[in-house]
Design a protein around this motif. Sequence first.
Motif, short mmCIF file in Angstrom:
data_model
loop_
_atom_site.label_atom_id
_atom_site.label_comp_id
_atom_site.label_asym_id
_atom_site.label_seq_id
_atom_site.Cartn_x
_atom_site.Cartn_y
_atom_site.Cartn_z
N LEU B 323 0.83 -1.21 0.00
CA LEU B 323 0.00 0.00 0.00
C LEU B 323 0.86 1.26 0.00
O LEU B 323 0.57 2.22 -0.70
N ILE B 326 2.50 1.83 -3.53
CA ILE B 326 1.58 2.15 -4.62
C ILE B 326 0.87 3.48 -4.37
O ILE B 326 0.51 4.18 -5.32
N SER B 327 0.71 3.88 -3.11
CA SER B 327 0.03 5.16 -2.86
C SER B 327 0.82 6.34 -3.40
O SER B 327 0.28 7.37 -3.73
N PRO B 330 0.88 7.41 -8.11
CA PRO B 330 0.17 8.28 -9.05
C PRO B 330 0.68 9.73 -9.05
O PRO B 330 0.57 10.43 -10.04
N ILE B 363 -2.52 5.54 -17.25
CA ILE B 363 -2.17 4.56 -16.20
C ILE B 363 -3.24 4.50 -15.11
O ILE B 363 -3.71 5.54 -14.63
N PHE B 364 -3.63 3.30 -14.74
CA PHE B 364 -4.45 3.09 -13.54
C PHE B 364 -3.58 2.42 -12.49
O PHE B 364 -3.22 1.25 -12.66
N PHE B 365 -3.25 3.13 -11.44
CA PHE B 365 -2.53 2.48 -10.34
C PHE B 365 -3.54 1.88 -9.38
O PHE B 365 -4.46 2.58 -8.92
N GLU B 366 -3.39 0.60 -9.10
CA GLU B 366 -4.36 -0.07 -8.24
C GLU B 366 -3.68 -0.75 -7.07
O GLU B 366 -2.61 -1.34 -7.22
N PHE B 367 -4.34 -0.67 -5.90
CA PHE B 367 -3.92 -1.44 -4.73
C PHE B 367 -4.59 -2.79 -4.89
O PHE B 367 -5.80 -2.90 -4.75
N HIS B 368 -3.79 -3.80 -5.22
CA HIS B 368 -4.39 -5.06 -5.59
C HIS B 368 -3.37 -6.17 -5.38
O HIS B 368 -2.18 -5.99 -5.64
N ASP B 369 -3.84 -7.30 -4.91
CA ASP B 369 -2.98 -8.45 -4.73
C ASP B 369 -3.25 -9.41 -5.89
O ASP B 369 -4.36 -9.90 -6.05
N ASN B 372 -5.24 -12.63 -5.72
CA ASN B 372 -6.70 -12.62 -5.76
C ASN B 372 -7.15 -12.58 -7.21
O ASN B 372 -6.33 -12.55 -8.12
N ALA B 373 -8.47 -12.58 -7.41
CA ALA B 373 -8.97 -12.60 -8.78
C ALA B 373 -8.52 -11.35 -9.54
O ALA B 373 -8.57 -10.24 -9.02
#
Lengths: 154, 439
Positions: B323, B326-327, B330, B363-369, B372-373
Amino acid sequence: MRVEYINPFVEAAFNVLREVLQSDVRRGELYLKSTSTPVMGVAAIVGLAGDVEGRVLFDMDRPTALQIASTMNGEELATLDDLVKATITELANMITAQAVTKLHDLGFRFDLTPPAIFTGDNMEVSNSDVEALIVPMETVHGKIEINVAIRERA
Amino acid sequence: MAAQTAEQQANADTAEAAKRAGKVDFKMVTFSLAGKEYGIDIMSVKEIAKAGRFTYVPNAATYVRGVYNLRGEIISVIDLRIFFHLPAERKAEEALESLIILRIDEHVFGVIVDAIDKVVGISSSNIQPPHPIFGDINVKYIKGIVENGGKLYIILDVEKIFAPEREEDIEAKAKSASLLQKEGELIERDRRTGDRGADVALDFVRETLAAFRGFHGSELTDAWFRSRFAEWKASRKAQDLQLKEASEADEFLGSFWSPETGRLWDDDYAAAFEAALPPIEARSINVWNPGCGKGYETWSVACIMRKRYPEARIRIWANDSDLLAISMAPNMVFGENVPPYYGDFLGRGRNGLAFIQSIRDSIFFEFHDILNANTLPPLDLILCRDVLSFIPPIDQKRLIGDFSDKLKPNGVIFTGANERLGEGWAHVGTEAVPAFRKV
């Protein structure tokens, strides 16, 4: 979930809770979850539409819901009646609306659906293909878990 | 009031822990060997039995006690205590031994243990990874450690212990052996003298890297790992080979990282990457950048692609499960020392140089693991540098499958400099910029 969406929700939850409870609120560590989530007893859900699709779930146990509703109404409420449910629904609405307003300012277009509330024992939310951001909030009345699942509309 | 809340919290915590512990999804047969408790996944256990008077087989390994006639089926019987060099009491000729009958693939074995205890159900989330510094039994045979009812059970990985070497494995081993011979005289000498010490040390280093830094050696990085180990071995004394602390693991991994990690790619590397990009006719290009960290590589690639495909609409999904990292991504701002390559894409903002809107919008920055799906549209490119190697091998396989599903037929994956995708992928990149396409 896009990074830009995280802060508005965290800030809105923090501000609204602190304001309505008139006491200290502590934010726990944020994390991601994709398994089915047990619901603690009272869950208010608000749907999101617009640029995105998703939902925000506010989850707490019964004593917490009762005490929060009591504080917000300024009277002692002992049973989980319509007034308590309406109050928790309103709290969910306030937090989500404030978050969406902040997102609007950042240029994201979100719409809300009217909130719904679920109460009961041994409930579980299962949409395991959706990853949710969990924002745990510690209030003096107990823990509220805010479960935010948003994805971009394809 | 505050005390009450703390109490409530404590109650909730223990309830949560109990709930987690209560979810039984892994059952094991427990037994003892030399006074310690062990477990074997019940799915590998066919049955348990008491048996004795095994038929002796001449010239078999010492741990093979013989063969046994199990209702008409002849199975070999292995003494697990001798296999692990543990003390084994010799029973009288007539006495019966405790036997666990295992079925692995289509093979059936009997293993002798001191005493069979019971079946224990646990939650697989409570299984802890084996620690590399584990006394009696080689850590590679241990699946994990779990605590249940006040006892610690060591879960054995019977598939690793008994899995028959498949033909392709043997072939692969022969291949890597011939590769090694070219790489280092040292290892060559070890092989010739039949010294297995080198292999043990290599496995040990592999396991310590996983424990200290989550680096999982697999086919993906095997070539690099072996040559790095040979290098490591040449630079160290024999007794000093193992990695004893995290800093040594970092030192070992020093040469693993892809070039230009953690900063904007310099002009040379950007140009090399631009040259390695495949021609794409589509008007809209979708890119996935899992494990983007602080986002430097995402920004670099966004600019390089804008140069390479000026007409296309580029969209990059960049995610990381860290987190904090990635925060920041952007809203990255730079001082003056930015490689000239990016000059056209930077504008002066309030706090310094920042990327222009058209780059930001791509760009889309995403908090994502990524475990997971992953929901993404069909992809033209995937940029996944030094990410797969830090994921347990089983998830690695799943993710590579996921990549393959999500890539368009001509899609390309860029991996880390020392990562090579194996079967089903064709190398289409350059030495500096490895890239793979589905075959």
